[in-house]
Design an enzyme around this catalytic site. Structure first.
Site, PDB file in Angstrom:
ATOM      1  CD  GLU A 291     -76.019  86.375  76.704  1.00 43.21           C
ATOM      2  OE1 GLU A 291     -76.894  85.480  76.642  1.00 43.21           O
ATOM      3  OE2 GLU A 291     -74.927  86.299  76.114  1.00 43.21           O
ATOM      4  CG  HIS A 315     -76.113  80.991  82.028  1.00 43.74           C
ATOM      5  ND1 HIS A 315     -74.970  80.247  81.891  1.00 43.74           N
ATOM      6  CD2 HIS A 315     -76.274  81.642  80.844  1.00 43.74           C
ATOM      7  CE1 HIS A 315     -74.459  80.440  80.693  1.00 43.74           C
ATOM      8  NE2 HIS A 315     -75.234  81.278  80.025  1.00 43.74           N
ATOM      9  CD  GLU A 316     -79.407  83.444  79.914  1.00 39.72           C
ATOM     10  OE1 GLU A 316     -78.675  84.267  79.344  1.00 39.72           O
ATOM     11  OE2 GLU A 316     -79.435  82.237  79.588  1.00 39.72           O
ATOM     12  CG  HIS A 319     -74.372  86.050  79.843  1.00 40.55           C
ATOM     13  ND1 HIS A 319     -73.129  85.843  79.295  1.00 40.55           N
ATOM     14  CD2 HIS A 319     -75.111  84.950  79.537  1.00 40.55           C
ATOM     15  CE1 HIS A 319     -73.115  84.658  78.688  1.00 40.55           C
ATOM     16  NE2 HIS A 319     -74.296  84.093  78.825  1.00 40.55           N
ATOM     17  CD  GLU A 338     -72.657  81.832  76.727  1.00 41.41           C
ATOM     18  OE1 GLU A 338     -72.941  81.479  77.889  1.00 41.41           O
ATOM     19  OE2 GLU A 338     -73.341  82.642  76.067  1.00 41.41           O
ATOM     20  CG  ASP A 394     -76.167  80.496  64.556  1.00 38.30           C
ATOM     21  OD1 ASP A 394     -75.753  80.969  65.632  1.00 38.30           O
ATOM     22  OD2 ASP A 394     -77.039  81.032  63.854  1.00 38.30           O
ATOM     23  CE1 TYR A 402     -72.670  77.821  75.247  1.00 36.06           C
ATOM     24  CE2 TYR A 402     -73.726  78.630  77.243  1.00 36.06           C
ATOM     25  CZ  TYR A 402     -73.656  78.584  75.866  1.00 36.06           C
ATOM     26  OH  TYR A 402     -74.546  79.286  75.104  1.00 36.06           O
TER      27      TYR A 402
HETATM   28 ZN   LIG Z   1     -74.911  82.162  78.192  1.00 34.37          ZN
END
Ligand SMILES: [Zn+2]
Length: 624
Positions: A291, A315-316, A319, A338, A394, A402
């Site tokens: 995003e 979704h993006e 953001h 998220e 990560d 999410y």
């Molecule tokens: Zn996302």
């Protein structure tokens, strides 16, 4: 744990970690993933200069950091770096006269990189660092012409989230620190640079592309791409950038973006970033989308020719409110980015394509969540808010923040009613616009604006169960989908031998229906049934990257790897999106023979993957 107890725990954690690790201390925010001393000296603006060198796979950089001294007698600024060759450091009080100043790189940490300490003369208001990136920079991928759609020119793109900005810019790399930025980028002839900022259409007199981001953003949203990039407008404030070979298909796929932006504004308040453009990357991009403000980065695997995966754009775009406007202050608060975004995406999908489509996405989201709750290594990883920080953001990346986050918000919406909850959400965005927020801040806001304002609806204990229990609360609100139920019934009737395969109307299925078809596929199906399925729907070598990924996983789990191996290897060589390739490697690695095959494939293809994907796949192959 009650909210006060949770706050006390966070305060205690703040204290112990701050003495242990010397992380960011900004207000009461602790970021254990940054070395920066941003509670003393805080970045306010970055002026970046890059020269792109494809032959050496490196950027020559000059990063000017303007700052405020929160502690008036602070005599140094500490920046984050990873694998940077730092050549010089200078300080200035006016941006015109620069004098060399002392600097030192600290010891290297595999996750965090190295702190760069730059001494500040008393009157200095800015420093600038001269440096080179290295070819292995974790936040950059340098693609050879063969790895692009056009096959003729090289390509470069960045992925700064979560803590990779430091591998291409020395900076205070914490989402708690927000800064505006400007940049100048010199590229080889015929190649264009784009960034997550306002862009000039032409090069300047010195032949450089110029950029300006006037809103303060966290470092992980600084983004760059360089290549043979063309542009097509989609509407008054939307458009798509892609390699010329991809542009037409991309513009068709994303034609409704302008409408989506308008719809988003109707639901969540004004879009505050000016333009909203898309950039389609080569297939090695490790995520579905990123995003980056004003310029969403996208995997080409969403270009399916039927606009079936445009929910990813939703979704993006969402953001632009949750994440970019109100940002998680640390990576432990990732669900604030998220979980909120996933919830907004469902709402947007529902408004744009109807409730049935929204419910379909929700059902698939919950299936993903249950898979990841099963795969999580510890109860800590299953919680919405961790009690202590992860070592590497990560490494704990999964759908849990999410989907569990979205389910939490669906629960609140159900309890308080849509009207009240929408007002609350807009209030949260407005009150924290262009700020970074922590989970305790959100929970305090929730307590004040909903729990206390409408007493007797949701108890503190119920909130605690959502936030700090590893299991999902029993009163979670799940969607159901008629369309998906039909898919399930048709699949099971065929598997039981009650109906012929021709009775499955799969020719008309959406990608979401296919995903559901595969999610619940029993491991007891026979080799003959899989063969029949493949023959009927041409799954091996299927052009839809999502369907193909599910099919290869199914074939592996059914012990049929050899029948799909050539097509699957070609797929793994072409696609770099982790959500699609990680489960294939994981399915292979589940048996000894499969692990040997996976290692052989990875040995050949590994160097072509993005550095972030390489790390994730190596963790899977190592069985960790
Ligand atoms: Zn996302």
């Amino acid at each position: 744990m009650s909210l006060p107890a949770l706050r006390a725990a966070f305060a205690a954690l703040t204290l112990s970690l701050s003495t242990m690790l010397n992380p960011v201390l900004a207000g009461d925010v602790v970021d254990t993933h940054s070395y920066a001393n941003s509670a003393e000296v805080r970045t306010s603006h970055l002026a970046l200069d890059f020269e792109v060198d494809f032959a050496k796979s490196r950027l020559k950089g000059l990063a000017e950091i303007q700052f405020q001294r929160l502690k008036p007698d602070a005599d140094r600024i500490v920046l984050d770096t990873r694998a940077l060759d730092v050549r010089s450091a200078e300080a200035s009080s006016d941006g015109k006269t620069w004098t060399a100043t002392k600097f030192a790189l600290g010891s290297d940490d595999a996750v965090l990189g190295r702190p760069l300490t730059v001494m500040l003369p008393a009157a200095a208001t800015r420093v600038r660092i001269g440096y080179f990136t290295r070819p292995e920079a974790s936040g950059l991928q340098w693609l050879k012409p063969a790895q692009t759609a056009g096959k003729k020119r090289p390509f470069l793109f960045s992925q700064s989230q979560a803590i990779h900005a430091r591998s291409w810019i020395p900076l205070q790399d914490s989402p708690a620190v927000r800064a505006t930025y400007e940049a100048r980028v010199k590229t080889p002839k015929g190649l264009r640079a784009v960034m997550s900022a306002e862009m000039s259409e032409q090069r300047d007199a010195a032949g450089r592309w110029t950029f300006r981001m006037p809103q303060p953003i966290p470092s992980y949203l600084i983004a760059i791409a360089v290549g043979d990039i063309a542009f097509q407008s989609l509407g008054a404030r939307t458009g798509v950038y892609a390699e010329p070979a991809m542009l037409k298909a991309a513009a068709w796929e994303f034609a409704e973006t302008e409408t989506t932006v308008a719809l988003c504004e109707k639901l969540f308040g004004p879009y505050r970033w000016g333009r909203y453009d898309l950039l389609v990357l080569p297939p090695s991009f490790p995520y579905g989308g990123m995003e980056n403000p004003r310029l969403t980065f996208l995997t080409p695997t969403v270009i399916t020719g039927d606009r079936g995966l445009v929910a990813l754009i939703a979704h993006e775009l969402a953001h632009s409110w949750s994440g970019n406007l109100v940002t998680n202050a640390t990576w432990e608060d990732f669900w604030l980015n998220e979980g909120f975004t996933e919830y907004l995406t469902y709402r947007l999908t529902e408004a744009q394509f109807g409730t049935a489509r929204g419910d379909m996405e929700r059902v698939i989201g919950v299936a993903d969540l249950k898979t990841d709750l099963g795969l999580a290594k510890s109860d800590e990883d299953r919680k919405l808010v961790r009690a202590y920080p992860s070592k590497d953001p990560d490494e704990v990346f999964s759908t849990i923040p999410y989907q569990r986050g979205a389910l939490f918000l669906v629960y609140l919406e159900t309890k308080f009613g849509r009207e009240a909850f929408d007002a609350f959400l807009r209030g949260w965005f407005d009150a924290h616009a262009f700020q970074s927020a922590t989970s305790p801040q959100f929970l305090a806001f929730l307590d004040e604006k909903l729990l206390k304002a409408k007493p007797g609806v949701v108890s503190q204990a119920e909130i605690d169960a959502w936030v700090s229990s590893p299991t999902l609360p029993a009163d979670a609100v799940y969607a159901s989908s008629d369309a998906l139920a039909k898919v399930e019934a048709a699949r099971d009737a065929w598997l039981a031998g009650k109906t012929p395969i021709s009775a499955m109307a799969a020719g008309h299925w959406t990608v979401q229906e296919w995903e559901h078809f595969f999610e619940g596929f029993p491991t007891t199906a026979s080799a003959a049934q899989l063969k029949e399925l493949d023959a009927a729907f041409k799954l091996t070598g299927n052009g839809n990257a999502i369907i193909a990924s599910h099919w290869y996983r199914l074939a592996i789990k059914a012990g049929q790897t050899d029948s799909v191996l050539p097509a699957m290897t070609e797929y793994l060589a072409r696609v770099g999106r982790m959500k699609l390739i990680s489960p294939i490697y994981r399915a292979l690695a589940a048996t000894d023979a499969g692990r040997a095959q996976a290692n052989a494939i990875y040995k050949k293809l590994g160097p072509g993957y993005h550095p972030i994907a390489q790390q994730a796949l190596e963790r899977i192959l190592a069985g960790s």
